[in-house]
Motif scaffolding. Structure first.
Motif, PDB file in Angstrom:
ATOM      1  N   ASP A  13       0.849  -1.204   0.000  1.00  0.00           N
ATOM      2  CA  ASP A  13       0.000   0.000   0.000  1.00  0.00           C
ATOM      3  C   ASP A  13       0.874   1.238   0.000  1.00  0.00           C
ATOM      4  N   VAL A  14       2.038   1.103   0.640  1.00  0.00           N
ATOM      5  CA  VAL A  14       2.996   2.216   0.653  1.00  0.00           C
ATOM      6  C   VAL A  14       4.404   1.645   0.471  1.00  0.00           C
ATOM      7  N   VAL A  15       5.205   2.322  -0.357  1.00  0.00           N
ATOM      8  CA  VAL A  15       6.611   1.926  -0.531  1.00  0.00           C
ATOM      9  C   VAL A  15       7.473   3.066   0.001  1.00  0.00           C
ATOM     10  N   LEU A  16       8.343   2.737   0.944  1.00  0.00           N
ATOM     11  CA  LEU A  16       9.254   3.744   1.492  1.00  0.00           C
ATOM     12  C   LEU A  16      10.629   3.588   0.840  1.00  0.00           C
ATOM     13  N   VAL A  17      11.061   4.645   0.163  1.00  0.00           N
ATOM     14  CA  VAL A  17      12.382   4.634  -0.465  1.00  0.00           C
ATOM     15  C   VAL A  17      13.394   5.144   0.564  1.00  0.00           C
ATOM     16  N   ALA A  18      14.306   4.267   0.989  1.00  0.00           N
ATOM     17  CA  ALA A  18      15.283   4.650   2.029  1.00  0.00           C
ATOM     18  C   ALA A  18      16.650   4.112   1.637  1.00  0.00           C
ATOM     19  N   THR A  19      17.126   4.554   0.473  1.00  0.00           N
ATOM     20  CA  THR A  19      18.400   4.038  -0.046  1.00  0.00           C
ATOM     21  C   THR A  19      19.509   5.083   0.034  1.00  0.00           C
ATOM     22  N   GLY A  20      19.425   5.939   1.014  1.00  0.00           N
ATOM     23  CA  GLY A  20      20.507   6.886   1.247  1.00  0.00           C
ATOM     24  C   GLY A  20      20.129   8.317   0.897  1.00  0.00           C
ATOM     25  N   ARG A  21      21.008   9.230   1.305  1.00  0.00           N
ATOM     26  CA  ARG A  21      20.791  10.653   1.036  1.00  0.00           C
ATOM     27  C   ARG A  21      22.016  11.226   0.324  1.00  0.00           C
ATOM     28  N   ARG A  22      21.818  12.351  -0.393  1.00  0.00           N
ATOM     29  CA  ARG A  22      22.931  12.985  -1.110  1.00  0.00           C
ATOM     30  C   ARG A  22      22.916  14.480  -0.811  1.00  0.00           C
ATOM     31  N   PRO A  23      24.090  15.123  -0.936  1.00  0.00           N
ATOM     32  CA  PRO A  23      24.159  16.556  -0.615  1.00  0.00           C
ATOM     33  C   PRO A  23      23.199  17.370  -1.456  1.00  0.00           C
ATOM     34  N   PHE A  24      22.632  18.409  -0.850  1.00  0.00           N
ATOM     35  CA  PHE A  24      21.739  19.322  -1.581  1.00  0.00           C
ATOM     36  C   PHE A  24      22.459  20.661  -1.723  1.00  0.00           C
ATOM     37  N   THR A  25      22.856  20.987  -2.969  1.00  0.00           N
ATOM     38  CA  THR A  25      23.586  22.250  -3.173  1.00  0.00           C
ATOM     39  C   THR A  25      23.030  23.003  -4.385  1.00  0.00           C
ATOM     40  N   THR A  57      33.923  19.827  -5.829  1.00  0.00           N
ATOM     41  CA  THR A  57      33.075  18.819  -5.178  1.00  0.00           C
ATOM     42  C   THR A  57      33.625  17.429  -5.489  1.00  0.00           C
ATOM     43  N   THR A  58      33.175  16.434  -4.705  1.00  0.00           N
ATOM     44  CA  THR A  58      33.569  15.043  -4.973  1.00  0.00           C
ATOM     45  C   THR A  58      32.633  14.485  -6.049  1.00  0.00           C
ATOM     46  N   LYS A  59      32.896  13.237  -6.473  1.00  0.00           N
ATOM     47  CA  LYS A  59      32.024  12.584  -7.455  1.00  0.00           C
ATOM     48  C   LYS A  59      30.602  12.464  -6.916  1.00  0.00           C
ATOM     49  N   GLY A  60      30.485  12.265  -5.597  1.00  0.00           N
ATOM     50  CA  GLY A  60      29.176  12.113  -4.964  1.00  0.00           C
ATOM     51  C   GLY A  60      28.477  13.450  -4.712  1.00  0.00           C
ATOM     52  N   GLY A  61      29.118  14.543  -5.111  1.00  0.00           N
ATOM     53  CA  GLY A  61      28.466  15.850  -4.969  1.00  0.00           C
ATOM     54  C   GLY A  61      28.749  16.547  -3.648  1.00  0.00           C
ATOM     55  N   GLN A  62      29.600  15.933  -2.803  1.00  0.00           N
ATOM     56  CA  GLN A  62      29.929  16.596  -1.529  1.00  0.00           C
ATOM     57  C   GLN A  62      30.928  17.717  -1.774  1.00  0.00           C
ATOM     58  N   ILE A  63      30.743  18.825  -1.067  1.00  0.00           N
ATOM     59  CA  ILE A  63      31.681  19.945  -1.209  1.00  0.00           C
ATOM     60  C   ILE A  63      32.996  19.562  -0.532  1.00  0.00           C
ATOM     61  N   LYS A  64      34.105  19.774  -1.267  1.00  0.00           N
ATOM     62  CA  LYS A  64      35.424  19.453  -0.677  1.00  0.00           C
ATOM     63  C   LYS A  64      35.853  20.588   0.252  1.00  0.00           C
ATOM     64  N   THR A  65      36.365  20.229   1.419  1.00  0.00           N
ATOM     65  CA  THR A  65      36.862  21.250   2.350  1.00  0.00           C
ATOM     66  C   THR A  65      38.240  20.834   2.870  1.00  0.00           C
ATOM     67  N   ASP A  66      38.985  21.826   3.422  1.00  0.00           N
ATOM     68  CA  ASP A  66      40.260  21.475   4.055  1.00  0.00           C
ATOM     69  C   ASP A  66      40.008  21.240   5.551  1.00  0.00           C
ATOM     70  N   LYS A  67      41.088  21.181   6.331  1.00  0.00           N
ATOM     71  CA  LYS A  67      40.940  20.834   7.754  1.00  0.00           C
ATOM     72  C   LYS A  67      40.266  21.939   8.554  1.00  0.00           C
ATOM     73  N   THR A  68      40.089  23.116   7.926  1.00  0.00           N
ATOM     74  CA  THR A  68      39.410  24.195   8.643  1.00  0.00           C
ATOM     75  C   THR A  68      38.004  24.422   8.055  1.00  0.00           C
ATOM     76  N   GLY A  88      28.460  19.900   7.586  1.00  0.00           N
ATOM     77  CA  GLY A  88      27.251  19.066   7.680  1.00  0.00           C
ATOM     78  C   GLY A  88      27.095  18.081   6.541  1.00  0.00           C
ATOM     79  N   ASP A  89      25.848  17.766   6.220  1.00  0.00           N
ATOM     80  CA  ASP A  89      25.553  16.751   5.195  1.00  0.00           C
ATOM     81  C   ASP A  89      26.068  17.159   3.818  1.00  0.00           C
ATOM     82  N   ALA A  90      26.317  18.459   3.615  1.00  0.00           N
ATOM     83  CA  ALA A  90      26.770  18.921   2.293  1.00  0.00           C
ATOM     84  C   ALA A  90      28.233  18.570   2.047  1.00  0.00           C
ATOM     85  N   ILE A  91      28.962  18.145   3.090  1.00  0.00           N
ATOM     86  CA  ILE A  91      30.372  17.773   2.892  1.00  0.00           C
ATOM     87  C   ILE A  91      30.544  16.282   3.194  1.00  0.00           C
ATOM     88  N   GLU A  92      31.792  15.803   3.142  1.00  0.00           N
ATOM     89  CA  GLU A  92      32.022  14.375   3.361  1.00  0.00           C
ATOM     90  C   GLU A  92      31.822  13.989   4.831  1.00  0.00           C
TER      91      GLU A  92
END
Ligand code: FAD
Ligand code: NAI
Length: 464
Positions: free
Chosen positions: A263-275, A287-298, A310-314
């Motif tokens: 009756d209901v299908v829940l799609v729960a196969t992961g999340r990806r960065p929203f930019t 950005t990485t191949k997965g769309g995450q923003i690359k950052t340095d140690k700071t 947050g979720d927008a980076i690795e």
């Protein structure tokens, strides 16, 4: 036009925490948010609403399964779904309003609307452009589509976690695609409310990345609670019919094709960065191949003065990881030393029993060729757990074979999500399992199981 020291784009746990810390450190701060309310995925459609439904449905489970055993007799409660959703919405409202209050208290401007970055040092919101010395991107994530499959989400019959938090009724049959954190938390909610829940998972086990022994035990316990599992199965497509859907999947072992009605299908196969719409490409932000923003140690991106968290980076997509990065990036911008210990970020699954983990697993230690010892203690030996019908599960501590330093811990059991933090603190201090074992723990508490697991790394636990 106002100009700022820092403008943060996104008000989730990464963004709002960064904003508060920036303001506390004396920086003139604004936060851009396109949603109607502050708090991001976590407060609006993530952590908080899912935990409210887990809490309510767990109370029902207790009433149905344990009340009579404790001499609490009477009619078991029935589900008023509309009221349960209203309770969940009230909890969301209290939390999002709380952030609004904290923004006012800390004199943080909420710039309402969707933000973009026309160039370093500028943020555009609607028709207005603001000057700012620093920008923090905290735009979070969105549901990933099912990889390689033909699945169209309508948020009514084929839903993401967002739709699953506001279904019009409790479905008779629910199919969950993906046995990760979202699938098992929300699958548990509906199983407790009476849905027949089947979880279809690509891998041969649940919860990828978790300790193998925990995975097996966790799946067994969920099965006892009525969740069905089809493992090693790749979903090919979801066929939407008028009032239900058919899930087509292939078993990986023999390529055989199968289907499931739901009756209901829940799609729960992961999340990806929203930019989307930020203008990352034009700015030259890598950005990485997965769309995450690359950052340095700071947490600075490839463009000076633009940070991301947050979720927008690795890294793990967890609210507390985003919060820690938010605080640290704010401190860096204020000229202080920001710090996040990525080796000690706990992960918790808020089912019943809860599952919690920190640090290495046996699998990662074997891969590294790191000699380790295991101290394990079952909640069957814990008086408090037995009294509370919560004796399923165990605490497992992994420590260096030579030095006894704690390398990781895995708990499946009552309040695992709280118990894990004693071990996190120990790990932050570089403690040995003996340090935990020598610490007096109050009786009767669940935390005694942690001490017993630590004792099991040495001369042995007392109660097993
Ligand atoms: P988000 O919380 O996603 O916030 C980003 C915000 O930015 C959003 O409000 C969005 O509207 C805004 N935004 C995006 N682009 C723009 C723009 N251009 N302009 C203006 N605003 C913009 N994690 C846990 O640790 N514990 C849990 O129990 C847990 N439960 C979860 C349950 C569910 C169902 C889901 C989906 C997630 C859960 N998570 C949990 C994960 C957690 O929600 C995320 O890791 C966390 O919210 C990430 O925080 P963030 O600040 O990076 O981004
Ligand atoms: P996930 O990455 O945890 O799990 C996705 C699952 O889907 C995996 O097991 C994967 O093998 C499976 N899968 C992928 N393709 C498939 C296919 N075609 N057919 C069948 N199975 C398939 O992702 P989930 O559960 O969507 O969660 C997203 C993020 O949200 C996680 O990173 C998690 O950290 C965060 N989150 C955290 C929570 C918490 O901390 N309690 C609660 C909910 C979400």
């Amino acid at each position: 036009m106002a100009s700022y020291d820092v403008i943060i784009i996104g008000s989730g746990p990464g963004g709002y925490v960064a904003a508060i810390r920036c303001a506390q450190l004396g920086l003139k701060t604004a936060c851009v948010e396109g949603r109607e309310t502050l708090g991001g995925t976590c407060l609006n459609v993530g952590c908080i609403p899912s935990k409210a439904l887990l809490h309510a449905s767990h109370q029902l489970h207790e009433a149905e399964h344990n009340f009579a055993r404790m001499g609490l007799k009477g009619k078991a409660p029935s589900v008023d779904w509309k009221q349960m959703l209203a309770y969940k919405d009230e909890v969301i409202g209290q939390n999002t309003k709380g952030i609004e209050f904290l923004f006012k208290k800390n004199k943080i401007d909420w710039l309402k609307g969707w933000g973009s970055i026309p160039e370093a040092g500028k943020v555009r919101v609607g028709d207005e452009t603001f000057d700012t010395k620093n920008i923090i991107i905290a735009t979070g994530s969105e549901t990933s589509p099912v990889p390689g499959a033909d699945v169209t989400v309508d948020e009514k019959i084929v839903v993401t976690s967002t739709g699953a938090l506001e279904l019009s009724k409790v479905p008779k049959k629910m199919t969950v695609i993906g046995a990760g954190v979202i699938g098992l938390e929300l699958g548990s909610v509906y199983a407790r409310l009476g849905s027949e829940v089947t979880v279809v998972e690509f891998l041969d086990h649940v919860t990828p990345g978790m300790d193998g022994e925990v995975q097996k035990n966790f799946q067994k316990l969920l099965k006892k609670q009525g969740l069905e599992f089809i493992l090693g199965a790749a979903v090919q497509s979801v066929e939407a019919l008028k009032t239900k859907a058919k899930v087509h999947y292939k078993l990986r072992k023999d390529d055989s094709e199968h289907q499931l009605d739901a009756d209901v299908v829940l799609v729960a196969t992961g999340r990806r960065p929203f930019t989307e719409g930020l203008g990352l490409g034009e700015l030259g932000i890598e950005t990485t191949k997965g769309g995450q923003i690359k950052t340095d140690k700071t947490w600075q991106t490839s463009v000076k003065g633009i940070y991301a968290i947050g979720d927008a980076i690795e890294g793990p997509m967890l609210a507390h990881k985003a919060e820690d990065e938010g605080m640290a990036a704010a401190e860096v911008i204020a000229g202080k030393h920001g710090h996040v210990n990525y080796g000690v970020i706990p992960g918790v699954i808020y089912t019943h029993p809860e599952v919690a983990a920190v640090g290495e697993t046996e699998e990662t230690l074997k891969d590294q060729g790191h000699a380790y010892k295991v101290g394990k203690f079952s909640f069957m030996g814990n008086g408090r757990a037995k009294a509370n019908f919560a004796a399923d599960g165990f605490v497992k501590i992994l420590a260096d074979k030579e030095t006894d330093r704690i390398l990781g811990a895995h708990i499946i059991g009552p309040m695992a999500g709280d118990l894990i933090h004693e071990i996190c603190v120990a790990m932050e201090f570089g403690a040995s399992s003996e340090d935990l074992a020598l610490t007096c723990h109050a009786h009767p508490t669940y935390s005694e199981a942690v001490r017993e697991a630590a004792l099991a790394c040495g001369d042995g636990p007392i109660h097993s």
